[in-house]
Design a protein around this motif. Structure first.
Motif, PDB file in Angstrom:
ATOM      1  N   VAL A 129      51.285  29.617  43.544  1.00 49.66           N
ATOM      2  CA  VAL A 129      50.948  30.106  44.682  1.00 49.66           C
ATOM      3  C   VAL A 129      50.427  31.354  44.388  1.00 49.66           C
ATOM      4  CG1 VAL A 129      52.073  30.833  46.898  1.00 49.66           C
ATOM      5  CG2 VAL A 129      52.874  28.918  45.735  1.00 49.66           C
ATOM      6  N   ALA A 130      50.892  32.480  43.687  1.00 47.72           N
ATOM      7  CA  ALA A 130      50.507  33.744  43.387  1.00 47.72           C
ATOM      8  C   ALA A 130      49.237  33.654  42.735  1.00 47.72           C
ATOM      9  CB  ALA A 130      51.254  34.573  42.562  1.00 47.72           C
ATOM     10  N   GLY A 131      48.925  32.664  41.727  1.00 43.13           N
ATOM     11  CA  GLY A 131      47.514  32.545  41.182  1.00 43.13           C
ATOM     12  C   GLY A 131      46.551  32.201  42.168  1.00 43.13           C
ATOM     13  N   ALA A 132      46.716  31.366  43.105  1.00 46.61           N
ATOM     14  CA  ALA A 132      45.929  30.936  44.059  1.00 46.61           C
ATOM     15  C   ALA A 132      45.406  32.018  44.780  1.00 46.61           C
ATOM     16  CB  ALA A 132      46.510  29.895  45.066  1.00 46.61           C
ATOM     17  N   ILE A 133      46.334  33.059  45.141  1.00 49.73           N
ATOM     18  CA  ILE A 133      45.938  34.087  46.002  1.00 49.73           C
ATOM     19  C   ILE A 133      44.850  35.061  45.144  1.00 49.73           C
ATOM     20  CG2 ILE A 133      46.729  36.218  46.808  1.00 49.73           C
ATOM     21  CD1 ILE A 133      49.403  34.776  47.701  1.00 49.73           C
ATOM     22  N   VAL A 134      45.231  35.250  43.795  1.00 53.13           N
ATOM     23  CA  VAL A 134      44.546  36.054  42.923  1.00 53.13           C
ATOM     24  C   VAL A 134      43.026  35.486  42.938  1.00 53.13           C
ATOM     25  CG1 VAL A 134      44.186  36.567  40.381  1.00 53.13           C
ATOM     26  CG2 VAL A 134      46.199  36.719  41.512  1.00 53.13           C
ATOM     27  N   CYS A 136      41.345  34.208  45.036  1.00 53.52           N
ATOM     28  CA  CYS A 136      40.552  34.401  46.308  1.00 53.52           C
ATOM     29  C   CYS A 136      39.746  35.599  46.179  1.00 53.52           C
ATOM     30  CB  CYS A 136      41.534  34.583  47.722  1.00 53.52           C
ATOM     31  SG  CYS A 136      42.436  32.894  47.830  1.00 53.52           S
ATOM     32  N   GLY A 137      40.095  36.653  45.387  1.00 52.70           N
ATOM     33  CA  GLY A 137      39.025  37.843  45.142  1.00 52.70           C
ATOM     34  C   GLY A 137      39.794  39.124  45.199  1.00 52.70           C
ATOM     35  N   THR A 138      39.113  40.118  44.679  1.00 49.94           N
ATOM     36  CA  THR A 138      39.807  41.456  44.712  1.00 49.94           C
ATOM     37  C   THR A 138      40.028  42.056  46.123  1.00 49.94           C
ATOM     38  OG1 THR A 138      38.587  42.018  42.656  1.00 49.94           O
ATOM     39  CG2 THR A 138      39.532  43.794  44.045  1.00 49.94           C
ATOM     40  N   GLY A 139      39.120  41.563  47.148  1.00 47.26           N
ATOM     41  CA  GLY A 139      39.142  41.823  48.431  1.00 47.26           C
ATOM     42  C   GLY A 139      40.355  41.561  49.214  1.00 47.26           C
ATOM     43  N   VAL A 140      40.919  40.245  48.948  1.00 44.76           N
ATOM     44  CA  VAL A 140      42.008  39.805  49.445  1.00 44.76           C
ATOM     45  C   VAL A 140      43.331  40.346  48.958  1.00 44.76           C
ATOM     46  CG1 VAL A 140      43.437  37.439  49.434  1.00 44.76           C
ATOM     47  CG2 VAL A 140      40.968  37.388  49.939  1.00 44.76           C
ATOM     48  N   MET A 287      44.794  39.915  38.462  1.00 45.88           N
ATOM     49  CA  MET A 287      43.270  40.123  38.828  1.00 45.88           C
ATOM     50  C   MET A 287      42.454  40.354  37.464  1.00 45.88           C
ATOM     51  SD  MET A 287      41.814  42.842  41.302  1.00 45.88           S
ATOM     52  CE  MET A 287      42.423  44.204  40.080  1.00 45.88           C
ATOM     53  N   SER A 288      43.059  41.251  36.662  1.00 42.53           N
ATOM     54  CA  SER A 288      42.247  41.634  35.423  1.00 42.53           C
ATOM     55  C   SER A 288      42.024  40.495  34.485  1.00 42.53           C
ATOM     56  CB  SER A 288      43.120  42.590  34.558  1.00 42.53           C
ATOM     57  OG  SER A 288      43.184  43.735  35.348  1.00 42.53           O
ATOM     58  N   LEU A 289      42.961  39.666  34.275  1.00 43.18           N
ATOM     59  CA  LEU A 289      42.799  38.498  33.326  1.00 43.18           C
ATOM     60  C   LEU A 289      41.612  37.270  33.867  1.00 43.18           C
ATOM     61  CD1 LEU A 289      43.266  36.829  30.791  1.00 43.18           C
ATOM     62  CD2 LEU A 289      45.118  36.178  32.026  1.00 43.18           C
ATOM     63  N   PHE A 290      41.780  37.270  35.302  1.00 42.63           N
ATOM     64  CA  PHE A 290      40.952  36.325  35.946  1.00 42.63           C
ATOM     65  C   PHE A 290      39.555  36.691  35.905  1.00 42.63           C
ATOM     66  CE2 PHE A 290      38.598  34.475  39.453  1.00 42.63           C
ATOM     67  CZ  PHE A 290      39.191  32.950  39.854  1.00 42.63           C
ATOM     68  N   HIS A 291      39.251  38.137  36.217  1.00 47.95           N
ATOM     69  CA  HIS A 291      37.929  38.628  35.938  1.00 47.95           C
ATOM     70  C   HIS A 291      37.418  38.558  34.434  1.00 47.95           C
ATOM     71  CE1 HIS A 291      38.217  40.734  39.992  1.00 47.95           C
ATOM     72  NE2 HIS A 291      37.902  39.586  40.462  1.00 47.95           N
ATOM     73  N   ARG A 301      35.614  29.057  40.028  1.00 51.56           N
ATOM     74  CA  ARG A 301      36.700  29.605  40.412  1.00 51.56           C
ATOM     75  C   ARG A 301      37.870  28.408  39.970  1.00 51.56           C
ATOM     76  NH1 ARG A 301      37.358  34.185  43.390  1.00 51.56           N
ATOM     77  NH2 ARG A 301      35.579  34.709  44.320  1.00 51.56           N
ATOM     78  N   LEU A 302      37.691  27.262  39.928  1.00 47.54           N
ATOM     79  CA  LEU A 302      38.931  26.525  39.754  1.00 47.54           C
ATOM     80  C   LEU A 302      39.209  26.744  38.038  1.00 47.54           C
ATOM     81  CD1 LEU A 302      40.919  24.346  40.461  1.00 47.54           C
ATOM     82  CD2 LEU A 302      38.924  22.383  40.210  1.00 47.54           C
ATOM     83  N   VAL A 303      37.950  26.432  37.404  1.00 43.55           N
ATOM     84  CA  VAL A 303      38.151  26.260  36.006  1.00 43.55           C
ATOM     85  C   VAL A 303      38.686  27.542  35.417  1.00 43.55           C
ATOM     86  CG1 VAL A 303      37.028  26.385  33.641  1.00 43.55           C
ATOM     87  CG2 VAL A 303      36.326  24.460  35.457  1.00 43.55           C
ATOM     88  N   THR A 304      38.357  28.895  36.046  1.00 45.82           N
ATOM     89  CA  THR A 304      38.819  30.026  35.609  1.00 45.82           C
ATOM     90  C   THR A 304      40.248  30.191  36.054  1.00 45.82           C
ATOM     91  OG1 THR A 304      36.477  31.040  36.181  1.00 45.82           O
ATOM     92  CG2 THR A 304      38.273  32.554  36.016  1.00 45.82           C
ATOM     93  N   TYR A 305      40.749  29.677  37.323  1.00 40.72           N
ATOM     94  CA  TYR A 305      41.959  29.545  37.805  1.00 40.72           C
ATOM     95  C   TYR A 305      42.730  29.084  36.840  1.00 40.72           C
ATOM     96  CZ  TYR A 305      46.171  28.209  40.404  1.00 40.72           C
ATOM     97  OH  TYR A 305      47.237  27.931  40.963  1.00 40.72           O
ATOM     98  N   VAL A 306      42.447  27.861  36.148  1.00 38.24           N
ATOM     99  CA  VAL A 306      43.330  27.059  35.028  1.00 38.24           C
ATOM    100  C   VAL A 306      43.484  27.766  33.831  1.00 38.24           C
ATOM    101  CG1 VAL A 306      43.493  24.835  33.671  1.00 38.24           C
ATOM    102  CG2 VAL A 306      42.696  24.907  36.084  1.00 38.24           C
ATOM    103  N   LEU A 307      42.239  28.572  33.172  1.00 30.76           N
ATOM    104  CA  LEU A 307      42.279  29.336  31.996  1.00 30.76           C
ATOM    105  C   LEU A 307      43.232  30.608  32.231  1.00 30.76           C
ATOM    106  CD1 LEU A 307      38.423  28.943  31.406  1.00 30.76           C
ATOM    107  CD2 LEU A 307      40.071  27.930  30.068  1.00 30.76           C
TER     108      LEU A 307
END
Length: 384
Positions: A129-134, A136-140, A287-291, A301-307
Motif C-alpha cells: 500500500v505505502a509503495g503504491a503511494i510512492v 504516484c510521484g513526488t507531488g503526491v 521515493m529516493s530508491l524509486f527515483h 512505473r510498474l517495473v520500477t515499483y517491483v524493483l
C-alpha cells in the motif's frame, strides 16, 4: 519560503523522523541527558553539513532524480559504481527497518480491532500500500506528507502534555551507564536518525525553479525540526521512564507498553505518532530508491515499483526482530555514502572549478577537513 519548498523541508524532516524516534530513547537514556544531548547535537551538526555538501554536488552536477547521475557527472564511472552500491545497500537497510517497525505497529493495531494479522502479513500489506503511494510521484508524497506531518506533530505535543504531570526531574539526572565508549558506539544509530540526505537529489529536481539560497534554507530548516523533536521526545521519555527500563526495550510495541500505566489512551496516541513517523520516513527513503531505480534502469512505473520494494520486503521478512541491528548496519553504510561520497564529489567539482558561481557549502577547506574528521569519528565509533 513558498509552500512547495516548505513541503520539501517537511519531507526532509519526515524522512529523518522515523526509526530514530523509537531508537534514541532506548540507546541514549542510560548515559544521561547531558552527554546524550551533546552527542546528538554534534551528530546533527556534522550530518547537516554533509547534507549541504551533497546539495552543492547536486546543484553543480546539473541535478537529476538520483545519485546515479550526480555520481557519474562528478566522480566518473568508478565513483558511480561505488556510489550506487552504497546507496542500494543503505536504502534497502533503511526500508527494512521501517517495514519492521511499521509491521509491528500494524499487527498490534489490527489485534486491538479484533483482526488477525500475522507479522509477515502486516509487512506485506504495509509495503504494497505505502509503495503504491510512492509510485504516484513526488507531488503526491509532498501533499500527503504535509497532512501527515501536521497530525504527527499534534500527536507529539498531545503526548508531551499528557506525560508532563508524571514527569520526574529525578529521572533526568540518572545515569545508569558511565562507559563513554558505549556512548560513542551509539553514534551510528544517531547518525541514521538524521539520515535524510538521500532525498536531496529528488527535492532539488522537484524544486527546479528555486534559488540556491532557498534550497540551502530548505535543507537547514528540514534538519532542525527533527533535532527539536528528538530532544523533546528524549526528555519526555527519560522523565517518565527509568533508564534501566528503557535499556530493556528492543521493539516499538515494548516502548509503547511502557507508557500504559500513565493513561489508557496514551498508548494509542503514541502508536499514531510513531506510525506516522515511520510512514513519513518510509515515503522519503522509498521515493529516493524509486527515483534511483528510475534513473538507473529507465523502466516504466510498474517495473520500477517491483524493483524498488521486492528486496526490502524480502529482507524485512528474513530479519524479523532485528530492528536496532538493521539500523546500526544502515548507519555504517550511511557514513560512507552521506559523508565521504559528498566530500569526494565536492572536492572534484571545486578542483575542476565547475559552476563556481553556484552554491558552495560554507566553511571552505576547513569545514571539509571537519567533514573528514566527522566521518572518521563515526567509523571509529563502530570499532571502539
Amino acid at each position: 519560503m513558498n509552500t512547495k519548498l516548505l513541503g520539501s523541508a517537511l519531507i526532509i524532516s519526515g524522512t529523518a523522523l522515523g526509526a530514530g524516534m523509537l531508537a534514541i530513547p532506548m540507546v541514549l537514556a542510560q548515559f544521561g541527558l547531558v552527554l546524550g544531548t551533546l552527542l546528538m547535537a554534534f551528530i546533527w551538526f556534522g550530518t547537516t553539513y554533509s547534507a549541504l555538501l551533497l546539495l552543492e554536488a547536486t546543484i553543480k552536477s546539473g541535478g537529476g532524480l538520483g545519485l546515479n547521475s550526480i555520481a557519474r557527472a562528478s566522480l566518473g564511472k568508478g565513483g558511480q559504481l561505488v556510489t550506487n552500491g552504497l546507496l542500494y545497500a543503505l536504502l534497502i537497510c533503511l526500508l527494512m527497518a521501517y517495514i519492521l517497525g511499521a509491521a509491528d505497529l500494524l499487527s498490534q493495531g489490527a489485534a486491538a480491532l479484533g483482526l488477525s494479522l500475522s507479522f509477515t502479513q502486516s509487512q506485506i500489506l504495509f509495503t504494497l500500500v505505502a509503495g503504491a503511494i510512492v509510485a504516484c510521484g513526488t507531488g503526491v508524497i509532498d501533499k500527503l506528507n504535509r497532512a501527515l506531518f501536521l497530525i504527527m506533530i499534534a500527536s507529539l505535543l498531545l503526548t508531551l502534555f499528557a506525560l508532563l504531570p508524571e514527569f520526574s526531574a529525578q529521572n533526568l539526572a540518572q545515569v545508569s551507564n558511565n562507559d563513554h565508549f558505549e556512548l560513542i558506539k551509539t553514534s551510528a544509530v544517531l547518525f541514521t536518525s538524521f539520515g535524510f540526505m538521500v532525498v536531496i537529489p529528488s527535492l532539488v529536481s522537484y524544486n527546479n525553479d528555486a534559488t540556491d539560497k532557498q534550497l540551502r534554507n530548505m535543507v537547514i530548516i528540514g534538519s532542525l525540526i527533527p533535532l527539536f523533536c528528538y530532544l523533546c521526545w528524549l526528555f519526555a521519555v527519560v522523565g517518565n521512564l527509568p533508564p534501566e527500563q528503557l535499556k530493556q526495550f528492543s521493539s516499538v510495541s515494548e516502548l509503547m507498553a511502557g507508557f500504559e500505566h500513565e493513561a489508557p489512551w496514551i498508548g494509542t496516541v503514541l502508536s499514531l505518532f510513531t506510525g506516522l513517523a515511520l510512514l513519513t520516513s518510509f515515503f522519503g527513503v522509498a521515493m529516493s530508491l524509486f527515483h534511483q531505480n528510475s534513473d538507473t534502469f529507465k523502466q516504466n512505473r510498474l517495473v520500477t515499483y517491483v524493483l524498488t520494494f521486492v528486496f526490502p520486503l524480502v529482507g524485512a521478512i528474513l530479519a524479523a526482530d532485528q530492528f536496532l541491528s538493521v539500523l546500526a548496519y544502515a548507519g555504517i553504510i550511511l557514513v560512507f555514502l552521506a559523508v565521504f561520497v559528498p566530500l569526494a564529489m565536492v572536492y572534484k567539482l571545486r578542483w575542476a572549478d565547475t559552476l563556481s558561481d553556484r552554491y558552495s557549502a560554507e566553511g571552505g577547506n576547513s569545514m571539509m577537513l571537519f567533514g573528514l574528521v566527522f566521518g572518521g569519528f563515526l567509523l571509529m565509533s563502530q570499532m571502539v
